[in-house]
Design a protein around this motif. Structure first.
Motif, PDB file in Angstrom:
ATOM      1  N   ARG A 181       0.852  -1.189   0.008  1.00 33.84           N
ATOM      2  CA  ARG A 181      -0.079   0.287   0.142  1.00 33.84           C
ATOM      3  C   ARG A 181       0.873   1.246   0.017  1.00 33.84           C
ATOM      4  NH1 ARG A 181      -4.043   1.661  -2.127  1.00 33.84           N
ATOM      5  NH2 ARG A 181      -5.906   1.932  -1.441  1.00 33.84           N
ATOM      6  N   LEU A 182       2.022   1.224   0.474  1.00 29.79           N
ATOM      7  CA  LEU A 182       2.980   2.342   0.450  1.00 29.79           C
ATOM      8  C   LEU A 182       3.121   2.852  -1.071  1.00 29.79           C
ATOM      9  CD1 LEU A 182       5.872   1.122   2.858  1.00 29.79           C
ATOM     10  CD2 LEU A 182       3.728   2.921   3.221  1.00 29.79           C
ATOM     11  N   ILE A 183       3.168   1.866  -1.954  1.00 30.54           N
ATOM     12  CA  ILE A 183       3.281   2.452  -3.464  1.00 30.54           C
ATOM     13  C   ILE A 183       2.151   2.908  -4.007  1.00 30.54           C
ATOM     14  CG2 ILE A 183       4.026   1.712  -5.679  1.00 30.54           C
ATOM     15  CD1 ILE A 183       5.468  -0.803  -4.294  1.00 30.54           C
ATOM     16  N   THR A 184       0.910   2.586  -3.380  1.00 27.44           N
ATOM     17  CA  THR A 184      -0.281   3.108  -4.215  1.00 27.44           C
ATOM     18  C   THR A 184      -1.115   3.959  -3.526  1.00 27.44           C
ATOM     19  OG1 THR A 184      -1.491   1.113  -3.076  1.00 27.44           O
ATOM     20  CG2 THR A 184      -0.712   0.851  -5.142  1.00 27.44           C
ATOM     21  N   PHE A 185      -0.817   4.081  -1.986  1.00 28.94           N
ATOM     22  CA  PHE A 185      -1.766   5.215  -1.418  1.00 28.94           C
ATOM     23  C   PHE A 185      -1.877   6.660  -1.771  1.00 28.94           C
ATOM     24  CE2 PHE A 185       1.804   6.142   1.400  1.00 28.94           C
ATOM     25  CZ  PHE A 185       1.514   7.528   1.774  1.00 28.94           C
ATOM     26  N   ILE A 186      -0.800   6.935  -2.094  1.00 29.54           N
ATOM     27  CA  ILE A 186      -0.633   8.324  -2.588  1.00 29.54           C
ATOM     28  C   ILE A 186      -1.501   8.789  -4.062  1.00 29.54           C
ATOM     29  CG2 ILE A 186       0.793  10.260  -3.425  1.00 29.54           C
ATOM     30  CD1 ILE A 186       2.707   9.620  -1.244  1.00 29.54           C
ATOM     31  N   PRO A 187      -0.861   7.960  -5.155  1.00 26.68           N
ATOM     32  CA  PRO A 187      -1.952   7.970  -6.173  1.00 26.68           C
ATOM     33  C   PRO A 187      -3.359   7.752  -6.290  1.00 26.68           C
ATOM     34  CG  PRO A 187      -0.348   6.081  -6.422  1.00 26.68           C
ATOM     35  CD  PRO A 187      -0.049   7.098  -5.119  1.00 26.68           C
ATOM     36  N   ASP A 188      -3.719   6.780  -5.233  1.00 27.04           N
ATOM     37  CA  ASP A 188      -4.957   6.445  -4.940  1.00 27.04           C
ATOM     38  C   ASP A 188      -5.887   7.617  -4.428  1.00 27.04           C
ATOM     39  OD1 ASP A 188      -4.673   3.959  -6.123  1.00 27.04           O
ATOM     40  OD2 ASP A 188      -4.720   2.644  -4.514  1.00 27.04           O
ATOM     41  N   ALA A 189      -5.199   8.206  -3.369  1.00 31.03           N
ATOM     42  CA  ALA A 189      -5.853   9.221  -2.730  1.00 31.03           C
ATOM     43  C   ALA A 189      -5.881  10.457  -3.699  1.00 31.03           C
ATOM     44  CB  ALA A 189      -4.887   9.528  -1.286  1.00 31.03           C
ATOM     45  N   PHE A 190      -5.018  10.897  -4.296  1.00 32.10           N
ATOM     46  CA  PHE A 190      -5.300  11.922  -5.346  1.00 32.10           C
ATOM     47  C   PHE A 190      -6.283  11.764  -6.142  1.00 32.10           C
ATOM     48  CE2 PHE A 190      -4.088  14.061  -9.263  1.00 32.10           C
ATOM     49  CZ  PHE A 190      -4.164  15.230  -8.618  1.00 32.10           C
ATOM     50  N   LEU A 191      -6.291  10.648  -6.884  1.00 30.59           N
ATOM     51  CA  LEU A 191      -7.005  10.362  -8.069  1.00 30.59           C
ATOM     52  C   LEU A 191      -8.602  10.236  -7.314  1.00 30.59           C
ATOM     53  CD1 LEU A 191      -5.368   7.410  -9.954  1.00 30.59           C
ATOM     54  CD2 LEU A 191      -5.807   9.878 -10.691  1.00 30.59           C
ATOM     55  N   HIS A 192      -8.798   9.796  -6.193  1.00 30.29           N
ATOM     56  CA  HIS A 192     -10.172   9.579  -5.662  1.00 30.29           C
ATOM     57  C   HIS A 192     -10.690  11.005  -5.332  1.00 30.29           C
ATOM     58  CE1 HIS A 192     -13.636   8.305  -3.242  1.00 30.29           C
ATOM     59  NE2 HIS A 192     -13.225   9.012  -2.331  1.00 30.29           N
ATOM     60  N   TRP A 193      -9.875  11.785  -4.504  1.00 29.68           N
ATOM     61  CA  TRP A 193     -10.313  13.211  -4.271  1.00 29.68           C
ATOM     62  C   TRP A 193     -10.514  14.029  -5.351  1.00 29.68           C
ATOM     63  CZ3 TRP A 193     -13.456  13.052  -0.405  1.00 29.68           C
ATOM     64  CH2 TRP A 193     -13.457  12.161   0.486  1.00 29.68           C
ATOM     65  N   TRP A 194      -9.788  13.849  -6.316  1.00 22.75           N
ATOM     66  CA  TRP A 194      -9.626  14.606  -7.281  1.00 22.75           C
ATOM     67  C   TRP A 194     -11.016  14.394  -8.297  1.00 22.75           C
ATOM     68  CZ3 TRP A 194      -7.918  19.098  -9.089  1.00 22.75           C
ATOM     69  CH2 TRP A 194      -8.071  19.444 -10.457  1.00 22.75           C
ATOM     70  N   ASP A 195     -11.280  13.036  -8.371  1.00 23.81           N
ATOM     71  CA  ASP A 195     -12.590  12.709  -8.940  1.00 23.81           C
ATOM     72  C   ASP A 195     -13.701  13.194  -8.111  1.00 23.81           C
ATOM     73  OD1 ASP A 195     -14.061  11.325 -10.711  1.00 23.81           O
ATOM     74  OD2 ASP A 195     -14.588   9.744  -9.270  1.00 23.81           O
ATOM     75  N   MET A 196     -13.640  13.354  -6.799  1.00 26.75           N
ATOM     76  CA  MET A 196     -14.747  13.929  -6.043  1.00 26.75           C
ATOM     77  C   MET A 196     -15.012  15.431  -6.290  1.00 26.75           C
ATOM     78  SD  MET A 196     -16.446  11.341  -4.404  1.00 26.75           S
ATOM     79  CE  MET A 196     -15.957  10.411  -6.074  1.00 26.75           C
ATOM     80  N   HIS A 197     -13.743  16.059  -6.320  1.00 28.45           N
ATOM     81  CA  HIS A 197     -13.557  17.374  -6.634  1.00 28.45           C
ATOM     82  C   HIS A 197     -14.466  17.559  -8.190  1.00 28.45           C
ATOM     83  CE1 HIS A 197     -12.220  21.419  -7.323  1.00 28.45           C
ATOM     84  NE2 HIS A 197     -11.543  21.082  -8.481  1.00 28.45           N
TER      85      HIS A 197
END
Length: 533
Positions: free
Chosen positions: A241-257
């Protein structure tokens, strides 16, 4: 003689009401408002999900970061509380209430460091203690009060490090940063504002970094990265999860935005300030105007002084070249309020831009607002602040202590008090069918052994499944239900409710005074088996 006695009595009252005693009273007031009747209202939709995941972590040891539900810190802390004191609504809200109280306490070191005077500290403590949003979201199992507390700790740590240059304060700042980043995805906004202002202070020569700042920065980075790595890897259980948590968080919340799932106008939070925090907001505007005016007057005086000493200055120019450069004049209290104004305005701009408009994000803007509101806190302004706080008390009481479905924008998808009757029906039933995907917060309230009589189908199923006596109770949503079920009585209850900007944007002024806006809600249709069948 009576006049002397009256004067003596007044002096005794003044001595009794010392700064420390008054400040302590505001801390007690804050604690009472946050801890009293802490489980008065049912869990909010999000609270139930957070509590459920914490319970699952406790009972199964399983946690995996999902950006939809924010960072891991809340789940580990809440799971620890459940382990120590039992799993309940009240226990789930204890840490938020404690952190909300400690935010008031943290004003005291800010005062002792000389950034607030006694009057400013007391007014800020009063506002933070009784602010409707501060109290409401201190009684609320969400990440935001965690972030706000850590933001205040980070601020104090940075101030202490710049003043004293000791590594321990850099380490404390790193801990606050790491825990904040492990809590919610808006912590980078705080870091961006604080970091930008720190760069400005260094660039302008107003502060000088400690001699070993590179060593301390490296240590701080290691601490922050270490905390984040431990948290997001679930203490090493999921290192991938250390490799994926940053891009996952950015993509999810950009999508919500982009979706603006819970949208609103750019001035959405200004409306909330005017609904709940109007004395604080207006005093912050006044404080900003006063600060600008003070700066202009100070600049004019300095210009006049330079003119008067121009000849002397020219004569000493060559001598100055042979002397050590004098440190630039620096009023740390004035600079602190300049920072608070920048912090306040940039926070308002940042959250105005973000497409997801939800009421709990207001508190990230409210903390700097309170500090700005105390600028130039004269005796007259203090009296105005205390008198105007009556408005805050009335608003606070209505949103936090009325055990009913309140028509307020501060409430977003709050589970309805109607659910208490639904849960009483579940408790009286031997077998319950939940034929809908709308069933939260039932998994939280019926966890462990209490879940044995509930059957979740996740959707509407063929009504033939309810023939005979297989189920005593059938729960569906009003969007996809049954016209009737043989042998059952049909009842309707509110599942949850909210105030929508889009439903009320054409009558905002009317709502402000009458609180009669249109409420959105989801409804349950509950089929209760007839006793005669």
């Amino acid at each position: 003689m009576s006049g002397i006695k009256a004067a003596g009595f007044a002096i005794r009252i003044q001595n009794f009401l010392s700064f420390e005693r008054l400040f302590f009273c505001f801390i007690i007031l804050a604690a009472i408002l946050r801890f009293a009747f802490l489980d008065l209202k049912l869990f909010h939709h999000d609270e139930a999900i957070h509590a459920w995941f914490s319970y699952k972590l406790l009972t199964t040891g399983v946690y995996l970061y999902d950006p939809s539900f924010h960072g891991p810190l809340l789940y580990y802390v809440t799971s620890g509380m459940f382990s120590a004191f039992g799993d309940s609504d009240l226990v789930g809200r204890i840490i938020p209430a404690l952190l909300g109280t400690l935010i008031v306490v943290l004003l005291y070191p800010l005062y002792r460091l000389g950034y607030l005077d006694q009057r400013q500290t007391l007014v800020a403590a009063l506002f933070l203690a009784i602010s409707p949003n501060m109290v409401y979201f201190s009684r609320f199992l969400r990440n935001d009060i965690f972030i706000l507390f850590l933001t205040f700790v980070l601020l104090l740590s940075l101030i202490l490090y710049l003043e004293r240059g000791q590594m321990q304060y850099a380490a404390l700042a790193a801990v606050a940063t790491g825990l904040g980043l492990s809590c919610k995805e808006n912590m980078p906004i705080v870091l961006g504002i604080f970091g930008a202002y720190l760069i400005y202070l260094v660039w302008s020569g107003k502060v000088t970094l400690p001699r070993r700042w590179i060593r301390d920065l490296a240590l701080g980075a290691l601490i922050t990265i270490g905390i984040v790595a431990v948290m997001y890897s679930s203490f090493g259980v999921h290192p991938e999860r250390l490799i994926t948590f940053i891009p996952d968080a950015f993509l999810h919340w950009w999508d919500m935005h982009e979706q603006q799932r819970l949208g609103g106008p750019f001035f959405f939070y200004i409306l909330l300030f005017l609904l709940y925090e109007v004395p604080i907001f207006l005093l912050a505007i006044a404080g900003t105007v006063q600060f600008i005016q003070h700066g202009r007057h100070k600049q004019s005086r300095e210009t006049a002084k330079r003119t008067m000493h121009e000849i002397v200055g020219i004569a000493l120019e060559q001598i100055r070249g042979h002397l050590p450069e004098a440190p630039r004049s620096f009023d740390k209290k004035e600079e602190f309020f300049r920072f608070c104004i920048v912090w306040w305005l940039l926070s308002i701009v940042a959250y105005a831009y973000i497409g997801e408009k939800v009421p709990w994000l207001l508190i990230h803007q409210l903390l700097p607002t309170v500090l700005v509101a105390t600028y130039a806190m004269t005796r007259k302004k203090a009296i105005i602040a205390v008198l105007s706080s009556i408005f805050l008390v009335f608003a606070l009481w209505h949103v936090a202590y009325v055990p009913a479905d309140v028509n307020e924008p501060i409430v977003q998808v709050q589970n309805s008090e109607d659910l208490r009757e639904v849960m009483a029906l579940i408790d009286a039933s031997e077998s319950v069918a939940v034929a809908s995907d709308r069933y939260w917060p039932l998994p939280w309230y019926y966890r462990g052994d209490r879940s044995e009589n509930l059957n979740y189908f996740g959707k509407r199923i063929d009504e033939g499944n309810f023939a005979g006596d297989a189920y005593d109770l059938v729960i569906t949503s009003d969007e996809d239900s049954y016209a009737s079920l043989p042998g059952f009585e049909k009842r309707q209850y509110n599942l949850n409710y909210w105030f929508s900007w889009y439903d009320n944007k054409d009558r905002i002024a009317q709502y402000y005074f009458f609180r009669d806006g249109k409420m959105g809600n989801m409804k349950l249709e509950v089929f209760v088996r007839n006793a005669t069948v």
